[in-house]
Design a protein around this motif. Structure first.
Motif, short mmCIF file in Angstrom:
data_model
loop_
_atom_site.label_atom_id
_atom_site.label_comp_id
_atom_site.label_asym_id
_atom_site.label_seq_id
_atom_site.Cartn_x
_atom_site.Cartn_y
_atom_site.Cartn_z
N ASN A 45 0.80 -1.22 0.00
CA ASN A 45 0.00 0.00 0.00
C ASN A 45 0.83 1.27 0.00
N GLY A 46 2.09 1.18 0.31
CA GLY A 46 2.94 2.36 0.33
C GLY A 46 2.94 3.11 1.64
N GLY A 47 1.85 3.09 2.37
CA GLY A 47 1.79 3.84 3.63
C GLY A 47 2.31 3.02 4.79
N LYS A 48 2.10 3.53 6.00
CA LYS A 48 2.53 2.78 7.18
C LYS A 48 1.66 1.53 7.33
N PRO A 49 2.06 0.58 8.19
CA PRO A 49 1.29 -0.66 8.30
C PRO A 49 -0.17 -0.41 8.70
N ALA A 50 -1.03 -1.34 8.30
CA ALA A 50 -2.46 -1.21 8.56
C ALA A 50 -2.70 -1.00 10.05
#
Lengths: 176, 716
Positions: B162-167
């Motif tokens: 996803n590119g962002g920080k972890p879920a």
């Protein structure tokens, strides 16, 4: 993740100030614990002694604070000269003490040579300053700050270091 | 008089008009800037009576140092800055630093609470990514939030997918020594994703902790927090170890009146957002002269996902689990050869994540999906620091990273499932999985020169080239001019270009009923210009003004495919531009009273349509007062106002209401020996504050109501 870059994002506001506040106070103290040859003892009318900084100053506001506090408490006044990056034409003759910043690491030998054993106490806080012919190098040990002394260099310049400076020093080298 | 002739001859070679013009222009510019900064600042913050401050902590410290003898001075412990740190005001970027002391003062329990105090940065929940917090910076906003780079001890923490920080990432604060937030582009130094900004969290080392301490915090909504840490020096090794466990039920009064199924049967609306959480964090730091080892672990243990994956309440059955383990070893060899320092960094990370999605309430349709991911990344980087030339500081860097993603999935609907909405089937490593296993290699090289080209002036110029094995490359230049305009004023002019590569999901996602990847995507790029002033008329008083303008090309979004297809495919869909400013002030009014405030404004629009970027605040105001009203006692107040959030084009709902929040924290040191107590209230006035939800959640996401906590810290 990814091994990201070390190129440091780090900027510090407070911690470095503290370190250099203490170092600024050391510089001031060194002025009291060194005897200059007769020729340099006469200072300006207000009796101010002169600290020069060559290279990018790491002291932040610490030296200005030092000056102000010294003035406020009626201690012996001190004058600060910021030389900026070293250039070959610079004359440090006015200084009693010259602090050589880490940013001038590449110029240590040139600066020492420029001083030609004139009675200026040279101080730095960088590893190879002593081997380059500098007189006092501030070092960290166990979270405290002390210094090493190059006695041969201070002798050549005709400076007499007090016994206290010498006893507290973590190391005294007799050369080059 | 030969001498005079000599001078005359010399003078005739100089064009006096030019010199005079240059001097006047420079002076005029300096004076104007100076005056403009003062006028602006005074206009916004009229001086209060009692303006001139008495001495601050530091001057007091200095005066007391002067009274000590050498023998006493050498016994003092000093806080030593590592490396060649610069004063923040001279940094070639617009940055904010928040220390552990600031965090304790404001009583923040999570990273999100800290970040909300940063000008230009706003924290809000994602409508599509398991209610994970998104950090928008200066109007750059997206649901997965890959445009902000999160670094833990300089090592990036993000999902390849996803590119962002972890879920569902949530970070408590006990292990944090310092947070550095850079707004604006950072790719020239940091590479991918330092796009809208970068957040670097530095964990405590042994000296920061210096002994042992433990804490407990308990409060409203069944929340509690336990932490312990130890730091010290062992045979020249500086060691720090910390752990924190946090759990909470979440505020059950965050009621969604209507969800994607409406309200009333079969929908569970009106009903609460599921915001329960359970997290565990560990941090180990070992340092010795040339080495630094960091191990950081983050466990999200089945966190609630808000209104549900399809914005349909589902009675708390859905959950997000993820772990991230980061390891890095840094070795610095000073003077490897003369005037050259070399730093080598080896790092690796392991991320594991699995979401359990119940798409609908039990009586509606039994659609269950459990997509998961295992990611293993590793890399090595060399950074050289070269100081041979006068006034130049040259940094060279080179590195290689490998990114590997393995996916796994169970579901009970869609292609490849024999009985629709029946039992769960493992479709890992089949053609039906949501994403095939992926691999990417990144090689990069960068150079930067910091050049003190004149007294009081510094020019930082750099460029970095990133080459990806799977999608292409990116070139990220930056130029920064920092000018000490006057002893009390620093002026900076900054330009930078940053990029964000498409993620594995955006490139290759498949079998999803709604969104499909596209392997022809290019990176998103942003060009940003900033003009920043740092003005300190008094030692205890600081003002900052930052002006910015940016242009983004190729923002990736999922666009509807031509009919009859009902899917959306990832495209470099939009360009965006924005401009705005941030004003900050900090005043140490007396030794006991510290005041801060900041205001930020941004206007970001779609370059093609002119539509305002929805859902993010155009304006934000924050004020903070910290008052040590008696020895060992302090009270801290925070005021937040979030303003002017537009709806997306075509969304007919009225604009989202502005809100304000007030937090208070009262702290008493040494309530017992070695024991500190704090009590706090968040959202003191129990305001109805809401963050934007999608159109199917018409009344948006309510924030937490008034809550209380109490905290005990014990050090030994």
């Amino acid at each position: 993740m990814s091994a990201v870059p070390l190129q440091r994002v780090s900027y510090a506001e407070q911690p470095s100030v503290r370190e250099y506040e203490l170092k600024a106070v050391y510089l001031y103290n060194f002025l009291q614990f060194v005897q200059w040859p007769e020729s340099r003892r006469t200072v300006s009318k207000d009796g101010a002694m002169v600290i020069g900084i060559v290279g990018e100053s790491p002291f932040g506001e610490a030296l200005a604070d030092l000056q102000a506090d010294v003035r406020r408490s009626g201690m012996k006044p001190v004058r600060i000269i910021q030389y900026g990056p070293y250039q070959d034409h610079m004359d440090f003759g006015e200084c009693h003490l010259l602090f050589v910043s880490q940013t001038e690491k590449g110029n240590f030998r040139r600066i020492i040579a420029r001083l030609k054993d004139s009675p200026v106490l040279t101080v730095a806080d960088t590893e190879n300053f002593i081997s380059a012919g500098g007189m006092i190098n501030l070092v960290q040990s166990g979270g405290k700050i002390r210094w090493t002394i190059n006695r041969a260099a201070s002798d050549r310049a005709g400076l007499r270091l007090s016994a206290q400076l010498l006893t507290i020093a973590v190391r005294i080298v007799e050369g080059p | 008089m030969p001498e005079v002739f000599g001078i005359k001859a010399l003078l005739t070679t100089i064009n006096f008009d030019e010199v005079a013009m240059f001097i006047t222009t420079a002076r005029f510019l300096k004076k104007t800037l100076h005056a403009a900064a003062i006028a602006f600042i005074v206009f916004i913050f009229p001086p209060a009576p009692g303006w001139a401050s008495s001495g601050t902590d530091e001057t007091v410290a200095m005066a007391s140092l002067l009274t000590k003898g050498l023998a006493e001075l050498i016994e003092l412990d000093v806080a030593i800055a590592t490396g060649t740190l610069k004063p923040l005001k001279l940094a070639p970027s617009v940055a904010t630093v928040i220390t552990a002391q600031d965090i304790e003062d404001m009583g923040a329990a999570t990273l999100d609470e800290i970040l909300e105090t940063v000008p230009g940065l706003h924290v809000q929940p994602s409508a599509t990514n398991v209610f994970t917090s998104t950090w928008s910076i200066r109007g750059v906003y997206s649901q997965l939030n890959p445009q902000v780079l999160l670094l833990i001890d300089g090592q990036s923490l993000k999902s390849n997918n996803n590119g962002g920080k972890p879920a569902s990432f949530r970070m408590p604060v006990s292990t944090i020594a310092r947070i550095e937030i850079i707004r604006g582009p950072g790719s020239a130094v940091l590479g991918a994703d330092a796009f809208a900004g970068a957040i670097n969290i530095i964990t405590k080392d042994g000296r920061d902790i210096n002994g042992s301490n433990a804490g407990f915090r308990g409060g409203s909504f069944g929340s509690y927090d336990l932490w312990a840490q130890h730091g010290g020096s062992y045979r020249g090794w500086d060691v720090a170890l910390g752990a924190e466990y946090a759990k909470g039920e979440g505020d059950k009064k965050r009621i969604i009146e209507k969800d994607a199924l409406g309200s009333g049967y079969p929908s569970l609306a009106p009903g609460p957002l599921d915001t329960h959480y359970e997290t565990f964090n560990t941090s180990l730091t070992v340092t010795r002269e040339k080495f630094r080892l960091n191990l950081n672990g983050f466990w999200m243990l089945g966190n609630g996902i808000g209104a549900g994956v399809s914005n349909t309440l589902n009675s708390g059955r859905s959950r997000a689990d993820s772990h991230a383990l980061l390891a890095s070893l840094v070795y610095t060899e000073k003077e490897l050869v003369q005037d050259f320092d070399l730093t080598t960094r080896v790092s690796g990370s392991y991320n594991w994540g699995r979401n359990t999605f119940y798409f609908f309430p039990p009586d509606y349709r039994n659609a269950i999906g459990r997509p998961g991911v295992k990611e293993l990344n590793g890399g090595i980087e060399f950074t050289g620091d070269y100081r041979k030339f006068n006034d130049h500081r040259i940094r060279l860097s080179f590195g290689i990273n490998n990114f590997n993603t393995d996916t796994f999935q169970e579901k009970n609907y869609g292609p490849g499932i024999p009985v629709q909405f029946g039992p769960l089937v493992d479709i890992s490593n089949t053609p039906y999985v949501y994403l095939k296993d992926q691999h990417r290699r990144l090689s990069y090289a960068g150079i930067q020169d910091e050049w003190a080209f004149a007294r009081n002036w510094a020019l930082t110029a750099g460029v970095r080239y990133d080459d990806y094995s799977d999608f292409g490359n990116a070139i990220s230049p930056r130029i920064a001019i920092v000018w000490k305009t006057a002893p009390e004023l620093v002026t900076k002019l900054l330009y930078g270009r940053a990029f964000r590569p498409p993620t594995f999901g955006e490139l290759h996602q498949q079998n999803n009923p709604a969104t499909i990847g596209n392997n022809n995507l290019d990176a998103e790029t942003i060009n940003t210009y900033e003009l920043a002033f740092d003005y300190r008329p008094l030692r205890a008083l600081r003002f900052g003004l930052n002006l910015f303008e940016y242009r983004i090309k190729g923002l990736i979004d999922y666009l509807a495919d031509p009919a009859p297809a009902t899917t959306k495919t990832a495209q470099n869909a939009r360009d965006q531009k924005g401009r705005g400013f941030e004003v900050e002030t900090e005043w140490v009014a007396t030794e006991a009273l510290k005041l801060r405030a900041n205001f930020s404004y941004q206007r970001s629009t779609d370059s093609a349509t002119g539509a305002v970027v929805p859902d993010v605040p155009a304006m934000k105001f924050y004020a903070n007062a910290h008052w040590k009203f008696m020895p060992e006692w302090s009270v801290d107040g925070q005021y937040f106002r979030v303003m002017d959030r537009h709806r997306a084009a075509g969304d007919t709902r009225p604009k989202i209401k502005d809100y304000d929040l007030v937090n208070m924290t009262l702290r008493k040191k040494n309530i017992l020996k070695h024991c500190d107590l704090a009590v706090a209230v968040r959202n003191l006035f129990d305001n109805d504050a809401r963050e934007p939800g999608p159109a199917v959640i018409p009344n948006d996401y309510p924030l937490q109501h008034r809550s209380f906590w109490a905290e005990l810290r014990y050090s030994f």
